[in-house]
Design a protein around this motif. Structure first.
Motif, short mmCIF file in Angstrom:
data_model
loop_
_atom_site.label_atom_id
_atom_site.label_comp_id
_atom_site.label_asym_id
_atom_site.label_seq_id
_atom_site.Cartn_x
_atom_site.Cartn_y
_atom_site.Cartn_z
N GLY A 122 1.00 3.59 2.19
CA GLY A 122 1.59 3.78 3.52
C GLY A 122 2.77 2.85 3.74
N SER A 174 0.86 -1.19 0.00
CA SER A 174 0.00 0.00 0.00
C SER A 174 0.90 1.24 0.00
CB SER A 174 -0.87 -0.01 1.24
OG SER A 174 -0.06 0.21 2.39
N THR A 185 3.74 12.90 3.11
CA THR A 185 2.35 12.42 3.23
C THR A 185 1.50 12.91 2.06
OG1 THR A 185 1.78 14.36 4.57
CG2 THR A 185 2.50 12.37 5.74
N ASP A 200 -3.58 8.90 2.40
CA ASP A 200 -4.83 9.32 3.03
C ASP A 200 -4.53 9.75 4.47
OD1 ASP A 200 -4.47 7.01 4.49
OD2 ASP A 200 -5.88 5.84 3.30
N THR A 201 -5.56 10.23 5.14
CA THR A 201 -5.35 10.82 6.47
C THR A 201 -4.77 9.81 7.45
OG1 THR A 201 -7.24 12.23 6.03
CG2 THR A 201 -6.51 12.08 8.32
N GLU A 202 -5.32 8.59 7.42
CA GLU A 202 -4.87 7.58 8.38
C GLU A 202 -3.39 7.26 8.19
OE1 GLU A 202 -7.26 4.07 8.27
OE2 GLU A 202 -5.89 2.96 9.56
N ASN A 203 -3.02 7.01 6.91
CA ASN A 203 -1.62 6.70 6.64
C ASN A 203 -0.72 7.91 6.87
OD1 ASN A 203 -1.13 3.89 5.83
ND2 ASN A 203 -2.71 4.32 4.29
N SER A 204 -1.24 9.09 6.58
CA SER A 204 -0.46 10.31 6.82
C SER A 204 -0.11 10.42 8.30
CB SER A 204 -1.26 11.55 6.41
OG SER A 204 -1.42 11.58 5.03
N ASN A 205 -1.12 10.23 9.13
CA ASN A 205 -0.88 10.34 10.58
C ASN A 205 0.11 9.29 11.03
OD1 ASN A 205 -2.59 12.50 10.80
ND2 ASN A 205 -4.39 11.25 11.28
N ALA A 206 -0.01 8.08 10.45
CA ALA A 206 0.91 7.00 10.84
C ALA A 206 2.34 7.35 10.47
CB ALA A 206 0.48 5.70 10.18
#
Lengths: 363, 229
Positions: B149, B147, B173, B177-183
């Motif tokens: 991320g 993926s 990032t 997406d937001t989730e992967n960006s935050n991770a």
């Protein structure tokens, strides 16, 4: 790691890798087939010349030995027959019918005796004035059987026999008939001489040279040793031209393949530069890829040579003969590798000089 | 963080030649980055932040001014020396991950070690990094099987495998997406906190910039202002 990158790059674009390999393989096959045909045709000539069973060959003055051009009077045959140690002498007349084909006129009883006898696979010797005999390769190539009619020198001939190959000629007519047919009555192209003992060969040659000094007199060993690429007019030059064409083809194929690869991998080259790869490393990867393609192509080309030989021996065994020439494998592979590396040089340098920032921005 | 800056930039100018026109991308940048700092650089398109990234990474030479990284002036470096700098001192993380598509994740990381001449060298710190990044079980996959991320985590691993003095991250990032960006941003912060990795991150996104210790804003080739995150 470099080799892994090289192999993975080649695996990543299988169609391009396959096409490049096949193109280089065809180049190698082209060279090896040409060399194999040259060697095969000459070796076949040697085998058939030895199949006559003579120790000495006499050719007309100022003639080219290998091409069998030039005539001399047939009176020389009984003259030689009378000389010491000579058991049998017989004249033959050769009439070219194509680039690689000819019809040979022989004094059948004498010639048959000298060769130790013809082995007929079907039919037999001449019985009528329009009879002709052919060897098994000519029969196979032309799908001719005993009883069929073939055209030679614009005249129909009835095939009376098909003999086992290896007896000098592929198509044989009685000597007098060929002489009359070609307007060379009383002429022969060569005289084959059989001696009482092979170790008298040198002595008889020296003796004959003293008797008939203008004639070309050779032992059969000397004669067949002249069947080399160097002694056939223009053959060496022809091979060089084909090799040159091969190098150019290999160069262009690899140039295009590698140029495309470098364009396609612009961004990857930028990445490699960003992580510290030197220009030398990038050039090294591309040259190794090219060398591997050339090696794979060379192996394929060598294998394909067995295919071209099978085709030649299936379809034109009476005209051509192809040898497998392993000593040329490294030469042909070397030609392919050099051509390929030359082809990769410009794309490789282009890649090595790629500006990292521009390469990373490449879409 | 030590007092001696790991990156020190003074009056940096960079002018590109585009066709027959000179374009001034950097017009006098002054900047200090402390060892172990996580610095965010923010600014609109054309503000010069990517050019600053390229100069600091040794991908392109400065036109004038001084750029010191670990005490070495980039302006004095030859092409060969800048190549050496990229091997040993700087790690990169790109917006589009930029993994080599023909190699597995493991080999994408390994090739950076190989090019740096560290292939085979045992680095006890690195397995911990891989665990932190959460990619130990994805190492044998090629990028197309990962993926976005995951690819970016592999790219981060590649960027720090040689323990560079600074890690440069250009919109890391931007494609996530937001989730992967935050991770990914959390991972960068963890790397900074646990391993004291100096990080310079370029971003458009103020929320992403807030992960750094400090934010500098660029506009028209200059540093407009500096603020604590």
């Amino acid at each position: 790691m470099t080799n892994k990158l090289v192999i993975e790059n080649l695996k990543h674009r299988p169609v391009r890798t396959l096409l490049s390999t096949v193109a280089i393989g065809l180049q190698v096959t082209m060279v090896l087939t040409l060399v194999g045909l040259s060697r095969g045709v000459l070796d076949d000539q040697v085998r058939r010349s030895r199949g006559v069973g003579a120790e000495i060959l006499v050719r007309p003055p100022n003639s080219v030995v290998v091409t069998m051009s030039g005539d001399m009077t047939e009176k020389i045959v009984p003259f030689i027959q009378k000389q010491p140690h000579v058991v049998l002498s017989t004249g033959t007349l050769i009439q070219p019918t194509g680039m690689f084909t000819s019809v040979t006129g022989v004094d059948f009883p004498a010639f048959s005796k000298m060769t130790g006898g013809f082995h007929f696979l079907s039919g037999g010797p001449f019985r009528h004035a329009d009879d002709i005999i052919i060897d098994e390769y000519y029969a196979k190539q032309n799908k001719v059987h005993v009883g069929d009619t073939i055209a030679v020198e614009n005249k129909p001939w009835h095939v009376s026999g098909i003999f086992e190959q290896g007896k000098l000629a592929r198509i044989i007519l009685p000597l007098d008939i060929l002489q009359n047919l070609t307007g060379r009555t009383g002429k022969v192209s060569a005289v084959y001489v059989k001696l009482d003992r092979p170790d008298n060969t040198r002595r008889v040659i020296d003796y004959l040279k003293a008797l008939i000094p203008d004639y070309q007199i050779l032992s059969i060993d000397e004669f067949v040793s002249q069947f080399s690429v160097n002694n056939v007019p223009m053959l060496r030059e022809f091979i060089y031209v084909v090799i040159g064409v091969g190098v150019i083809v290999g160069f262009l194929v690899v140039f295009l393949a590698m140029y495309t690869a470098v364009l396609e991998r612009t961004r990857e080259i930028g990445v490699l530069k960003a992580i510290g790869a030197s220009s030398g490393f990038i050039l090294n990867v591309l040259l190794r890829e090219t060398a591997l393609l050339a090696v794979m192509g060379s192996i394929l080309g060598i294998i394909l040579t067995y295919g071209t030989r099978a085709l030649v021996m299936s379809f034109v065994p009476g005209t051509l003969n192809q040898a497998i020439v392993p000593e040329w494998w490294p030469i042909a592979a070397g030609i392919a590798i050099v051509g390929a590396l030359l082809g990769a040089a410009y794309p490789g340098l282009k890649a090595a000089r790629q500006d990292a920032v521009e390469a990373l921005a490449y879409e | 963080m030590s007092d001696q800056p790991i990156v020190s930039v003074r009056a940096l100018q960079k002018t590109y030649r585009v066709g027959e026109v000179d374009v001034a991308a950097l017009r006098g940048v002054d900047l200090d980055v402390a060892r172990g700092e996580f610095l965010s650089i923010i600014g609109p398109s054309g503000s010069g932040k990517s050019t600053l990234f390229n100069v600091l990474g040794g991908l392109t030479p400065p036109t004038s001014g001084q750029v010191f990284i670990e005490g070495r002036d980039l302006h004095e470096l030859s092409d060969r020396e800048r190549t050496h700098l990229r091997k040993t001192t700087v790690g990169f993380v790109f917006q589009k991950y930029n993994l080599l598509p023909t190699l597995t994740a493991r080999d994408n990381i390994e090739i950076a070690r190989f090019i740096a001449g560290r292939s085979g060298a045992d680095d006890p710190h690195f397995p911990e990094v891989l665990r932190l990044l959460g990619i130990e079980k994805r190492l044998n996959h090629k990028p197309r099987a990962l993926s976005g991320g995951e690819q970016q985590r592999v790219a981060i691993a590649r960027g720090i495998v040689n323990r560079p003095a600074i890690l440069l991250a250009d919109e890391p990032t931007g494609n996530l997406d937001t989730e992967n960006s935050n991770a990914v941003l959390g991972l960068l912060r963890d790397l900074n906190q646990r391993f004291h990795q100096t990080i310079l991150m370029i971003t458009h996104n103020p929320e992403a910039a807030a992960y750094g210790h400090r934010i500098i804003a660029m506009r028209d080739g200059r540093v407009e202002h500096t603020s604590a995150a």
